[in-house]
Write a protein that holds these residues in place. Structure first.
Motif, PDB file in Angstrom:
ATOM      1  N   SER A 115       0.807  -1.223   0.000  1.00  0.00           N
ATOM      2  CA  SER A 115       0.000   0.000   0.000  1.00  0.00           C
ATOM      3  C   SER A 115       0.840   1.272   0.000  1.00  0.00           C
ATOM      4  N   MET A 116       0.708   2.072  -1.064  1.00  0.00           N
ATOM      5  CA  MET A 116       1.365   3.377  -1.105  1.00  0.00           C
ATOM      6  C   MET A 116       0.705   4.332  -0.107  1.00  0.00           C
ATOM      7  N   GLY A 117      -0.598   4.181   0.099  1.00  0.00           N
ATOM      8  CA  GLY A 117      -1.271   5.027   1.082  1.00  0.00           C
ATOM      9  C   GLY A 117      -0.712   4.843   2.467  1.00  0.00           C
ATOM     10  N   ARG A 118      -0.399   3.612   2.835  1.00  0.00           N
ATOM     11  CA  ARG A 118       0.167   3.364   4.166  1.00  0.00           C
ATOM     12  C   ARG A 118       1.617   3.857   4.255  1.00  0.00           C
ATOM     13  N   LEU A 119       2.330   3.915   3.125  1.00  0.00           N
ATOM     14  CA  LEU A 119       3.664   4.510   3.149  1.00  0.00           C
ATOM     15  C   LEU A 119       3.558   6.009   3.445  1.00  0.00           C
ATOM     16  N   PHE A 120       2.582   6.684   2.844  1.00  0.00           N
ATOM     17  CA  PHE A 120       2.355   8.090   3.164  1.00  0.00           C
ATOM     18  C   PHE A 120       2.059   8.260   4.653  1.00  0.00           C
ATOM     19  N   ASP A 121       1.246   7.354   5.216  1.00  0.00           N
ATOM     20  CA  ASP A 121       0.935   7.427   6.645  1.00  0.00           C
ATOM     21  C   ASP A 121       2.186   7.244   7.494  1.00  0.00           C
ATOM     22  N   THR A 122       3.061   6.345   7.055  1.00  0.00           N
ATOM     23  CA  THR A 122       4.303   6.093   7.803  1.00  0.00           C
ATOM     24  C   THR A 122       5.171   7.339   7.859  1.00  0.00           C
ATOM     25  N   VAL A 123       5.339   8.000   6.719  1.00  0.00           N
ATOM     26  CA  VAL A 123       6.156   9.216   6.696  1.00  0.00           C
ATOM     27  C   VAL A 123       5.478  10.322   7.500  1.00  0.00           C
ATOM     28  N   ALA A 124       4.150  10.400   7.449  1.00  0.00           N
ATOM     29  CA  ALA A 124       3.439  11.378   8.272  1.00  0.00           C
ATOM     30  C   ALA A 124       3.706  11.119   9.750  1.00  0.00           C
ATOM     31  N   ALA A 125       3.697   9.854  10.157  1.00  0.00           N
ATOM     32  CA  ALA A 125       3.966   9.519  11.551  1.00  0.00           C
ATOM     33  C   ALA A 125       5.378   9.942  11.947  1.00  0.00           C
ATOM     34  N   LEU A 126       6.358   9.688  11.081  1.00  0.00           N
ATOM     35  CA  LEU A 126       7.734  10.083  11.379  1.00  0.00           C
ATOM     36  C   LEU A 126       7.890  11.597  11.451  1.00  0.00           C
ATOM     37  N   CYS A 127       7.010  12.321  10.749  1.00  0.00           N
ATOM     38  CA  CYS A 127       7.067  13.787  10.764  1.00  0.00           C
ATOM     39  C   CYS A 127       6.255  14.396  11.904  1.00  0.00           C
ATOM     40  N   GLY A 128       5.512  13.561  12.655  1.00  0.00           N
ATOM     41  CA  GLY A 128       4.819  14.095  13.820  1.00  0.00           C
ATOM     42  C   GLY A 128       3.345  13.792  13.918  1.00  0.00           C
ATOM     43  N   PHE A 129       2.741  13.149  12.902  1.00  0.00           N
ATOM     44  CA  PHE A 129       1.319  12.827  12.981  1.00  0.00           C
ATOM     45  C   PHE A 129       1.182  11.465  13.662  1.00  0.00           C
ATOM     46  N   THR A 130       1.186  11.466  14.985  1.00  0.00           N
ATOM     47  CA  THR A 130       1.220  10.205  15.737  1.00  0.00           C
ATOM     48  C   THR A 130      -0.113   9.863  16.383  1.00  0.00           C
ATOM     49  N   ARG A 131      -1.119  10.689  16.181  1.00  0.00           N
ATOM     50  CA  ARG A 131      -2.451  10.426  16.746  1.00  0.00           C
ATOM     51  C   ARG A 131      -3.278   9.644  15.726  1.00  0.00           C
ATOM     52  N   PRO A 132      -4.435   9.137  16.120  1.00  0.00           N
ATOM     53  CA  PRO A 132      -5.293   8.474  15.136  1.00  0.00           C
ATOM     54  C   PRO A 132      -5.911   9.494  14.195  1.00  0.00           C
ATOM     55  N   ILE A 133      -6.243   9.051  12.988  1.00  0.00           N
ATOM     56  CA  ILE A 133      -6.928   9.936  12.055  1.00  0.00           C
ATOM     57  C   ILE A 133      -8.416   9.964  12.401  1.00  0.00           C
ATOM     58  N   THR A 134      -9.077  11.052  12.049  1.00  0.00           N
ATOM     59  CA  THR A 134     -10.512  11.168  12.303  1.00  0.00           C
ATOM     60  C   THR A 134     -11.318  11.204  11.008  1.00  0.00           C
ATOM     61  N   PHE A 135     -10.643  11.223   9.864  1.00  0.00           N
ATOM     62  CA  PHE A 135     -11.324  11.060   8.579  1.00  0.00           C
ATOM     63  C   PHE A 135     -10.330  10.474   7.597  1.00  0.00           C
ATOM     64  N   GLU A 136     -10.858   9.804   6.576  1.00  0.00           N
ATOM     65  CA  GLU A 136     -10.004   9.064   5.649  1.00  0.00           C
ATOM     66  C   GLU A 136      -9.005   9.981   4.951  1.00  0.00           C
ATOM     67  N   GLY A 137      -7.750   9.534   4.914  1.00  0.00           N
ATOM     68  CA  GLY A 137      -6.711  10.278   4.219  1.00  0.00           C
ATOM     69  C   GLY A 137      -6.151  11.452   4.994  1.00  0.00           C
TER      70      GLY A 137
ATOM     71  N   ALA B 270      -3.931  11.886   7.443  1.00  0.00           N
ATOM     72  CA  ALA B 270      -2.483  11.980   7.636  1.00  0.00           C
ATOM     73  C   ALA B 270      -1.781  12.344   6.328  1.00  0.00           C
ATOM     74  N   ALA B 271      -2.216  11.744   5.214  1.00  0.00           N
ATOM     75  CA  ALA B 271      -1.600  12.049   3.918  1.00  0.00           C
ATOM     76  C   ALA B 271      -1.891  13.491   3.513  1.00  0.00           C
ATOM     77  N   ILE B 272      -3.099  13.972   3.783  1.00  0.00           N
ATOM     78  CA  ILE B 272      -3.437  15.369   3.481  1.00  0.00           C
ATOM     79  C   ILE B 272      -2.575  16.301   4.312  1.00  0.00           C
ATOM     80  N   TRP B 273      -2.425  15.974   5.584  1.00  0.00           N
ATOM     81  CA  TRP B 273      -1.568  16.770   6.478  1.00  0.00           C
ATOM     82  C   TRP B 273      -0.137  16.817   5.939  1.00  0.00           C
ATOM     83  N   LEU B 274       0.358  15.681   5.457  1.00  0.00           N
ATOM     84  CA  LEU B 274       1.720  15.615   4.943  1.00  0.00           C
ATOM     85  C   LEU B 274       1.865  16.463   3.685  1.00  0.00           C
ATOM     86  N   GLU B 275       0.877  16.414   2.796  1.00  0.00           N
ATOM     87  CA  GLU B 275       0.943  17.224   1.584  1.00  0.00           C
ATOM     88  C   GLU B 275       0.925  18.715   1.922  1.00  0.00           C
TER      89      GLU B 275
END
Length: 758
Positions: A606-628, A630-635
């Motif tokens: 999953s490329m989507g989960r890779l985006f989530d992984t990089v978001a987590a390493l950048c500081g998004f360590t909480r659960p998401i509250t809507f789909e996508g 963490a990836a939106i935050w990263l973009e």
């Protein structure tokens, strides 16, 4: 003498027109054109479109045909026009005949249209009899799909059937020279529906203009109103009143997902977001979508941690009246539901579900035939990408497929849509929602019944196409339907949706299908896939993201740190991720334990989960509250950085190896590099990796066309960079349907049609 004979020679033509040609003023346009040219004959609606018989001198007929093709009514869309010569009968005049019924309907239903300028002038003209009437419309504007009960599109087959026309409206309705000739929702204050303002318990407070005026004042006072629109109810409040906005979030159980905004006019929009000419044109188009644009200011509570606002302009007469009567110039205008439920569109249901959210209800008396959310479009340097296809766009035909057999494609479980193919025309439904919720499942079944009834499709004769995932709700429901059943792999459907839009059947392409999850051929979770081939020849998987074990299944999509556990386990060494700057929570340890025990772990690419992984390493360590989220935050983080070099993301042995990339992200975080620059370097890495794989496929397979689809390609920064880097290479993306799972049903239908035709 010969020239005079040629001019006086009378010919007759039989003309058939298909497309969006009903309910848009097409017949009166034909009548006025033929009358002006002195031609005889007739025009009528059929279940396939419009049929015309016209006779007269050949030069006048040529002029008639030229203007018919080049200057149809604004809302009309001609798909095909055929002309056959027939025998002249000697018609004394040109007439409009009653609709004809016969074969299965194939005419294209017009989407709902924003109020036109002519109606707006009348709406605010004190001398006009429709002054301040909230249901004003004509053949160039107003509701269509949301009020149609069956085809052909005539008043008795709409939700206006119970309102008898007053003498003035009746005269306009039957006058071919009037722009309201056969405008099916036609009404006025004397004979049509009105609006009522009610308390949350249903007590009537005011009716008519007084109701709208009082509603506007209550919005100014900070109240939350449920407002009945074209395709359902909205929840509205003053977007600049932070207390009202946060109260709406709390009552609606919507933690962080951005609210849509309705603004009074373009000048107001320009104060809130960055507007260019193309964005302004989209906002003002008849579809009136919500447009996602970079924000210029902050509005507390409207879009937490999000650098975009979703903006739309008024599109119903009621909206214009609210603003004219003093409602705040910027309104939150969000779908009327609790989180994840479908939008309320029936009055009783709205009161039952929204009474704990709304302080009052502005209720329109005209029933809505089917729920339709607002369409959502993301606009950027690489053009416009649909996020949600609904009001103003659905159910327009998006492609013509090489089949005569009816096809029903039921889509995916998330962001569900269905596609019905009739005589090769692919009608894609409005956005339905996520099928993990029972009310959405009911809406799904209703939409299928609705479309099949409208186009008189017998499913016993149809191909029923569903996702290959055996446990999808949509798969199970499809298997309960009659007909011949066909399974289509999720990511092939993504690529096929783009090819269907371009009606490209034989050309070979390299297709990138990047998203969060989809059932693969090997029963693993795919999401970073590369295919080569064509619709007719098939799509062969030739590369993917390097697979990892994903702990906990679907929960990993809700916790970026849980997804990160699977990816980071592939690295030879890791720092203490609980320490600064990472500060991973306990959830990460629990995921690592699951991995060690190999319990509920699933292989994924999953490329989507890779985006989530990089978001987590950048500081998004909480659960998401809507789909996508963490990836939106990263973009949005990456958009704050300037140009940077890409991280290494090598393509080795048909796999994109993320390990060097993640190792570089971790090193940069430890060194204190700005997280915006890290996010940007990651986006650059993905864009360059796509180009590397495309270059490989060009050399290995001789393929030069690139297709991009899947939810990851809603990322405007990534999409723009890929298109820039590929330069002169032909790049096709979704434009008519979303690249997310909202486009899956079209791709399913296209692959089934290609197989059936071969």
């Amino acid at each position: 003498m010969a020239a005079r004979s040629e001019r006086s020679r009378i010919l007759a033509w039989s003309i058939r027109v298909t497309g969006v040609v009903q309910g848009v003023g097409f017949r009166p346009f034909v009548y006025r054109l033929a009358t002006r040219l002195g031609l005889g004959g007739w025009v009528l609606n059929t279940e396939q479109g419009v049929e015309i018989v016209v006779e007269g001198p050949e030069p006048a007929l040529a002029t008639f045909l030229s203007e018919l093709e080049s200057n149809p009514p604004p809302a009309a869309r001609i798909a095909s026009l055929s002309v056959q010569q027939t025998r002249p009968i000697g018609f004394a005049q040109f007439t409009i005949r009653e609709s004809a019924q016969g074969d299965r309907p194939t005419t294209r239903v017009s989407p709902d249209l924003a109020t036109c300028d002519a109606c707006l002038r009348e709406l605010f003209d004190p001398a006009d009899r429709r002054f301040h009437y909230p249901y004003i419309n004509c053949t160039n504007c107003g509701p269509r799909y949301s009020i149609i009960l069956s085809l052909p599109y005539d008043r008795p087959r709409t939700t206006m059937k119970d309102w008898s026309l007053c003498p003035d409206c009746d005269r306009e309705y039957h006058d071919p020279g009037d722009r309201r000739f056969h405008a099916q929702p036609i009404a006025c204050p004397l004979c049509g529906p009105q609006y009522q303002l009610c308390t949350a318990t249903g007590q009537l407070v005011a009716r008519g203009e007084d109701a709208v005026r009082l509603a506007a004042s209550w919005l100014v006072a900070g109240k939350i109103l449920a407002v009945k629109g074209i395709g359902g109810y909205h929840l509205a409040c003053d977007a600049r009143n932070a207390a009202a906005v946060w109260a709406l979030r709390e009552r609606k159980f919507r933690k962080e997902k951005p609210f849509a905004l309705m603004v009074r006019d373009l000048d107001t929009a320009a104060q809130l977001v960055e507007l260019d000419d193309a964005a302004s044109a989209l906002l003002g188009s008849p579809a009136r979508p919500i447009l996602l644009l970079p924000a210029r200011i902050e509005l507390p509570g409207v879009a937490p941690e999000n650098r975009d606002f979703g903006i739309m302009l008024p599109y119903a007469p009621l909206h214009y009246l609210l603003f004219a009567f003093g409602a705040p110039a910027v309104l939150v205008m969000t779908s009327a539901n609790r989180s994840d439920e479908p939008i309320a569109f029936c009055d009783d249901d709205a009161f039952a579900r929204l009474s704990g959210i709304a302080d009052a209800f502005l209720v329109g008396e005209r029933p809505i035939a089917r729920r339709i959310d607002d369409s959502v479009i993301r606009h950027g340097p690489s053009g416009s990408i649909l996020v949600r296809r609904a009001r103003g766009l659905a159910p327009a035909v998006v492609a013509t497929l090489p089949t005569t057999r009816p096809i029903l494609a039921v889509g995916a479980d998330l962001k569900n849509t269905v596609t019905l193919v009739v005589a090769g025309q692919a009608f894609v439904s409005q956005h339905i929602g996520d099928l993990e919720h029972w009310p959405v499942v009911e809406a799904f079944s209703t939409t299928i019944r609705d479309l099949c009834a409208m186009y008189e499709v017998n499913l016993d004769e149809a191909l029923i196409v569903h996702d290959a995932h055996p446990e999808y709700v949509s798969t199970r429901l499809a298997q309960e339907l009659p007909g011949t059943h066909v399974a289509v792999q999720h990511h092939r459907a993504h690529i096929a949706s783009v090819l269907a839009e371009h009606e490209c059947w034989d050309d070979s392409v390299v297709g990138f299908a990047f998203d969060g999850t989809g059932y693969g051929d090997d029963s693993s979770i795919w999401g970073g896939e590369v295919f080569v081939g064509s619709l007719v020849g098939g799509l062969r998987r030739v590369a993917s993201l390097r697979p990892v074990l994903l702990p906990g299944g679907d929960a990993a999509a809700r916790w970026p740190v849980q997804a990160a556990a699977g990816f980071l386990a592939m690295l030879p060494e890791l720092p203490d991720l609980h320490a600064s700057p990472f500060a991973f929570p306990k959830r990460y340890d629990e995921a690592c334990t699951v991995l060690r025990r190999r319990v509920r772990c699933h292989p994924t690419t999953s490329m989507g989960r890779l985006f989530d992984t990089v978001a987590a390493l950048c500081g998004f360590t909480r659960p998401i509250t809507f789909e996508g989220q963490a990836a939106i935050w990263l973009e949005h983080l990456a958009r704050q950085a300037g140009e940077v070099a890409p991280y290494p993301f090598p393509f080795v042995n048909h796999e994109l190896d993320f390990r060097p990339l993640l190792a570089a992200v971790i090193r940069d975080r430890q060194r204190g590099r700005d997280i915006a620059a890290i996010a940007r370097a990651f986006h650059e890495a993905v864009a360059h990796a796509i180009c590397s794989v495309a270059a490989y496929c060009r050399e290995a397979y001789g393929i030069r066309h690139v297709v991009l689809s899947g939810g990851v390609f809603q990322n405007m920064l990534l999409l723009t960079r890929v298109q820039q880097l590929l330069g002169q290479t032909t790049v096709w993306v979704n434009r008519m349907v979303p690249p997310n799972d909202g486009g899956i049903s079209l791709g399913q239908a296209a692959l089934a049609a290609a197989r059936d035709a071969s």
